[in-house]
Enzyme design. Structure first.
Site, PDB file in Angstrom:
ATOM      1  CG  ASP A  51      -1.683   1.383   1.261  1.00 19.64           C
ATOM      2  OD1 ASP A  51      -2.280   1.785   0.413  1.00 19.64           O
ATOM      3  OD2 ASP A  51      -1.526   1.761   2.506  1.00 19.64           O
ATOM      4  CG  ASN A  87      -7.824   0.378   0.965  1.00 19.42           C
ATOM      5  OD1 ASN A  87      -7.103   0.485   2.017  1.00 19.42           O
ATOM      6  ND2 ASN A  87      -7.715   1.469   0.087  1.00 19.42           N
ATOM      7  CG  ASP A  97      -1.673   7.774   0.157  1.00 21.83           C
ATOM      8  OD1 ASP A  97      -0.900   8.819   0.192  1.00 21.83           O
ATOM      9  OD2 ASP A  97      -1.881   7.392  -0.972  1.00 21.83           O
TER      10      ASP A  97
END
Length: 248
Positions: free
Chosen positions: A10, A202, A12
């Site tokens: 990932d 997510n 951010d």
């Protein structure tokens, strides 16, 4: 230590620090992993154009997963697979956003980002665009819950977040995990050979399915609970620590 072939990062809150920068330490250990023959890939909610400068900074020619899995790239600029969000759902999501005054929203198409301040041109139709993701941001917890409850009732979309104050909607079945499975098929490897690292909802599906699921020290609690291990925060070069301790 497993026989890991793919590290899915990932961006951010994970690879990037609070200044949205890749630290020298993270960059160094990513290069070491690449030199050792490990594939290091971004797995991000960002769109391709937003993720690309960081891939270029690291000189990555590896696959990329963007927009929470709606796009899978064989390498930068080479699209492998794209899954669209149906225009009927985009219309309903937009109507829901307009119903909750003061809620920020945004939506990705294949070539543009629209939002509360810049929606599609008058005279054009939602069907004229190829949609990938729709998101809401509000710090009003009851409103955020009402939005979630209504969309969840449809039973037709993936609902995740990339911060505690937002929701992100993708086509049903589309997650970072589904995109990583696609990459595994292409690469001829198994999910057990994947390390997935993230900080938000997510990332949970990928963290659960990967051979090693890693939550950042700054991750949401639900992500930490889903992970096999918790590393340092994104401001403490947590990615360098993962590569050093578990991959290399």
């Amino acid at each position: 230590m497993g026989d890991y072939k793919l590290v899915a990062l990932d961006m951010d809150g994970t690879l990037l620090n609070e200044q949205s920068e890749i630290s020298k330490e993270n960059a160094e250990w990513i290069q070491r992993a690449l030199d050792a023959g490990i594939t290091v890939s971004f797995s991000t909610g960002r769109g391709f154009r937003s993720a690309l400068p960081f891939a270029e900074q690291l000189k990555l020619e590896t696959p990329m997963i963007t927009v929470n899995g709606s796009e899978v790239w064989s390498r930068p600029h080479v699209l492998h697979k794209r899954t669209l969000l149906g225009p009927d759902y985009v219309r309903r999501l937009h109507e829901l956003a307009m119903k909750h005054t003061g809620t920020w929203f945004w939506a990705y198409t294949t070539d543009e980002i629209y939002n509360l301040e810049k929606w599609i041109e008058p005279g054009t139709a939602i069907e004229d665009h190829h949609w990938l993701k729709f998101g809401y941001y509000t710090e009003d917890a009851p409103v955020r819950q009402r939005i979630y409850d209504e969309v969840a009732e449809w039973g037709a979309l993936e609902i995740t977040n990339s911060s505690p104050w937002n929701w992100e909607m993708n086509a049903q079945g589309i997650t970072k995990a589904s995109a990583i499975r696609e990459l595994c098929t292409v690469m001829g490897i198994d999910m057990s050979q994947v390390v997935a690292v993230g900080d938000s909802l997510n990332d949970i599906a990928a963290i659960r399915e990967a051979g090693l699921g890693v939550a950042m020290g700054n991750a949401q609690d639900a992500v930490k609970e889903a992970a096999d291990v918790v590393t340092l925060t994104n401001n403490e070069h947590g990615i360098a620590e993962v590569l050093k301790r578990y991959v290399l």
